[in-house]
Design an enzyme around this catalytic site. Structure first.
Site, PDB file in Angstrom:
ATOM      1  N   SER A 112       0.991  -1.242   0.019  1.00 56.42           N
ATOM      2  CA  SER A 112       0.205   0.257   0.091  1.00 56.42           C
ATOM      3  C   SER A 112       0.885   1.709   0.052  1.00 56.42           C
ATOM      4  O   SER A 112       1.565   1.473  -1.286  1.00 56.42           O
ATOM      5  CB  SER A 112      -0.855  -0.022   0.951  1.00 56.42           C
ATOM      6  OG  SER A 112      -1.765   0.888   0.947  1.00 56.42           O
ATOM      7  N   ASP A 125      10.369   6.083  -9.731  1.00 56.47           N
ATOM      8  CA  ASP A 125      10.149   6.285 -10.705  1.00 56.47           C
ATOM      9  C   ASP A 125      10.614   7.935 -11.464  1.00 56.47           C
ATOM     10  O   ASP A 125      11.612   8.306 -12.283  1.00 56.47           O
ATOM     11  CB  ASP A 125       8.249   6.494 -10.971  1.00 56.47           C
ATOM     12  CG  ASP A 125       7.315   5.329 -11.185  1.00 56.47           C
ATOM     13  OD1 ASP A 125       8.093   3.826 -11.230  1.00 56.47           O
ATOM     14  OD2 ASP A 125       6.294   5.403 -10.837  1.00 56.47           O
ATOM     15  N   LYS A 158      -0.308  -4.886  -3.546  1.00 58.67           N
ATOM     16  CA  LYS A 158      -2.107  -4.042  -3.126  1.00 58.67           C
ATOM     17  C   LYS A 158      -2.045  -3.084  -3.333  1.00 58.67           C
ATOM     18  O   LYS A 158      -1.984  -1.261  -2.632  1.00 58.67           O
ATOM     19  CB  LYS A 158      -2.261  -4.407  -1.226  1.00 58.67           C
ATOM     20  CG  LYS A 158      -4.039  -3.630  -1.133  1.00 58.67           C
ATOM     21  CD  LYS A 158      -3.790  -3.703   0.528  1.00 58.67           C
ATOM     22  CE  LYS A 158      -4.825  -3.521   1.199  1.00 58.67           C
ATOM     23  NZ  LYS A 158      -5.525  -2.382   0.214  1.00 58.67           N
TER      24      LYS A 158
END
Length: 699
Positions: free
Chosen positions: A467, A478, A492
């Protein structure tokens, strides 16, 4: 006229009787299973049809996954309900499945739309009667004495029956359960219990199950049916009856009291789902998700009570207790290794127990000692970002060469804190996208004037990082801001919300997380730049291991600044990592222990010969001892004299146990092999950047 009126009344009466009969569960045949003392077929309560319609309406209108209620869904739902009740395929008979499939496999969608619950009770009553039959038989069989079972022949028992056929008839089922009891006897004998204690434990075990079955109420059948229905949408959508809703709210508010663990009932066992950071269970380093609690004892010398087959709430009551008191758990690991006893002191978990903590790792580089900061973050709680900011300030004052942020085993928490944490390491920018069931997308991030820490950064993750942890790791990866090290994360990438019902409540999946690249974290998680061997089996733990998990997908990327400088260095860093760990005693020991545990967990059959099982157990102990002594020899330490000495040491812990203990401790001697190697990789990165800068200057 009078004759016509009488005919009309009679017809209406027959119609009313037929209507009544259609709502009444059918009688369950005995099918050669023998008596079922105490069996009372359950019937729907008056309000359950209304709750059924409410749940269907909420899921159809609000769930992220737009499901069509048709025959395909009905078949999926039917299979899910059967598995919910009999996941190891040892209770229903083949004839039961054929009868129920023929009647309901393509009818459940229509029953849902109409608010009917006949299938829920017909199927549950069949399960209940069959389970009472076999449990009564098992108790009678155990009463004949443990020595009446044959545990010296060459039979084997299939411990993985999720895809096995159902027993052909009652005789085949008795043969299967004879093997199951023999396997249970062998397991208890391997724990050095005598026949009298084994007979007592097994009698208690099957008596627990019978008691639970005979006390079953309509809400139990309805809840099991609705669990199967909601889980057919995705594994995180749940129906909470009023009783379960109360338990859920207690768990949310008071879960920090006791041993700090979340349990679920699976195939009659109380299985660990999650360890609360900072709690006694996590601090012990002796427990891990998928471990099964088989018995509970109070105090240092209280008698063990077998809890297999016991209602989960009754098991929880045995485990809970006053702060400072002691509870002992007998635990059967998921890898089918030897049962162990774990002693815990109950405690109330304070915020400080879950708080971020720092350490300094000192490494030798070119004859000099270099310091790397380590921040372990077990969860995202209110105040996380401020705590980490304070630790970063202290680490900068200590003149560290870089920082490792350890998010292993971090199951998530406050999303806003995750956004603020990301903002500590980079300039104001989007960090995550959230798309709801209507397709609307919201972009979240942290607004700031610049990063608080802009030095070298690595993030550690593992399969239990979920999460919010995945959001932070994914965003920093990224942007090219940090190296991500470890194993693929949980996956998740969904958001749940609680909605009230006329009775109880429903937790349903309403949205999905997406990275700034547009890729979902759902199902696939975050893939590390450099991988370490996984301490847990990704085939058994993680979103992709859960039935009906929502699939990975992608949406349009958002606009974000990106640096490819780090990505171009990954191959070089990985080569340096592989060369270094080839001779790293602690790291290789960890890898070898993982491989040994994985071998055990992947076994689908076990011998029903006690002597053979003892020999296998001794062989595993010997291999474990040899691995430990090879590590000690490489480090110039004296070998362990025997397995008992090894087991009492920290080396006797599994890699995941060491990982949990390291993250819950505050002293530098608790730093584990993966944390040390992460610091080494971070220094490799620093040196490679410096070399590139020198080359550019020279050019």
């Amino acid at each position: 006229m009078r004759k016509l009126a009488l005919t009309l009344v009679t017809t209406l009466a027959l119609f009313a009787q037929a209507g009544c009969a259609s709502d009444t569960p059918e009688a369950v045949p005995d099918a050669g299973g023998g008596k079922a003392d105490g069996y009372q077929p359950l019937e729907p309560e008056d309000n359950q049809d209304e709750i059924d319609r409410e749940i269907v309406e909420q899921l159809q209108e609000n769930h992220y996954n737009k499901v069509t209620l048709d025959d395909d869904f009905s078949e999926k739902f039917f299979n899910a309900y059967i598995d919910e009740l009999d996941g190891t395929r040892g209770v229903f008979l083949e004839s039961d499945i054929e009868r129920l499939r023929d009647k309901y496999e393509h009818a459940l969608d229509d029953e849902l739309k109409e608010g009917e619950t006949r299938a829920a009770f017909d199927i549950y009553n069949t399960y209940q009667k069959r389970r009472i039959q076999i449990d009564q038989w098992a108790l009678a069989r155990i009463k004949q004495g443990i020595d009446s079972f044959n545990i010296t022949d060459d039979e084997s028992f299939d411990v993985d029956r999720e895809e096995a056929p159902w027993p052909e008839d009652a005789a085949a089922r008795r043969a299967l359960w004879t093997q199951q009891i023999e396997n249970q006897i062998i397991n208890l004998k391997l724990d050095d219990l005598d026949d009298a204690e084994i007979q007592k434990r097994l009698t208690q075990r099957y008596s627990n199950e019978l008691k639970q079955l005979r006390q079953a109420e309509p809400v139990d059948a309805f809840s099991a049916y609705m669990d199967a229905y909601t889980h057919s949408y995705d594994p995180h959508t749940d129906y909470f009856s009023p009783r379960r809703s109360e338990d859920f709210n207690i768990d949310m508010n008071l879960q920090l009291q006791g041993i700090g663990a979340e349990l679920r009932s699976k195939n009659g066992y109380a299985e660990l789902v999650r360890l609360i950071p900072g709690g006694p269970a996590a601090k012990s380093g002796k427990l891990k998700p998928t471990d099964r609690i088989t018995a509970v004892a109070q105090g240092e010398d209280g008698e063990f009570v077998d809890v297999v087959g016991m209602r989960l709430d009754e098991t929880v009551q045995l485990i809970r207790g006053e702060k400072g008191s002691t509870v002992r758990l007998q635990v059967s690991p998921a890898d089918n290794s030897q049962t162990k006893t774990v002693t815990l002191e109950r405690d109330k978990i304070e915020l400080k127990d879950q708080a971020a903590r720092k350490q300094i790792i000192e490494l030798e580089r070119d004859g000099e000692t270099v310091k790397v900061g380590l921040i372990a973050l077990p969860s995202f709680y209110n105040g996380t970002a401020e705590d980490v900011k304070k630790l970063l300030r202290e680490l900068k004052q200590a003149d560290v060469a870089g920082v490792v942020l350890d998010l292993r085993n971090n199951g998530g928490g406050a999303l806003g804190e995750a956004m603020k944490l990301t903002g500590l390491f980079m300039k104001s920018a989007p960090a995550v996208q959230i798309r709801d069931a209507e397709g609307e997308t919201q972009v979240l991030g942290d607004r700031n004037s610049g990063p608080f820490y802009d030095g070298p950064l690595a993030v550690m993750v593992n399969r239990l990082s979920a999460s919010a942890s995945e959001i932070v790791a994914g965003a920093l990866q990224d942007y090219g801001r940090a190296l991500v090290l470890g194993t693929r994360t949980f996956g998740k990438g969904t958001v749940q919300t609680l909605l009230p019902l006329s009775e109880g409540q429903i937790k349903l999946t309403q949205a999905k997380f997406y990275r700034v690249t547009g890729e979902s974290t759902q199902d696939r998680g975050v893939t590390p730049d450099i991988s370490f061997p996984a301490t847990v089996d990704p085939e058994k733990i993680g979103e992709s291991a859960l039935p009906n998990a929502l699939p990975w997908d992608r949406i349009e990327p958002t606009v974000y600044p990106k640096s490819n400088q780090l990505k171009g260095m990954i191959d070089t860093l990985e080569r340096q990592h592989e060369a270094r760990v080839a001779d790293a005693a602690d790291y290789q020991y960890r890898v070898n222990r993982i491989e040994l545990a994985r071998e055990q967990s992947q076994r689908t059959e076990v011998s029903l010969n006690l002597a053979e099982r003892r020999a296998e157990q001794e062989a595993i102990k010997q291999r474990s001892l040899e691995l430990a002594n090879a590590q000690r020899e490489a480090k110039g330490k004296p070998p362990f004299e025997n397995y008992e000495a090894f087991e009492e040491s920290e080396e006797g812990e599994s890699p995941q146990e060491q990982e949990l203990r390291a993250q819950n401790a505050g002293s530098e001697d608790e730093i584990d092999a993966y944390q040390i190697e992460s610091a080494q990789i971070l220094l490799d990165m620093v040196e490679n950047f410096a070399a590139e800068a020198e080359d550019q200057d020279a050019a």
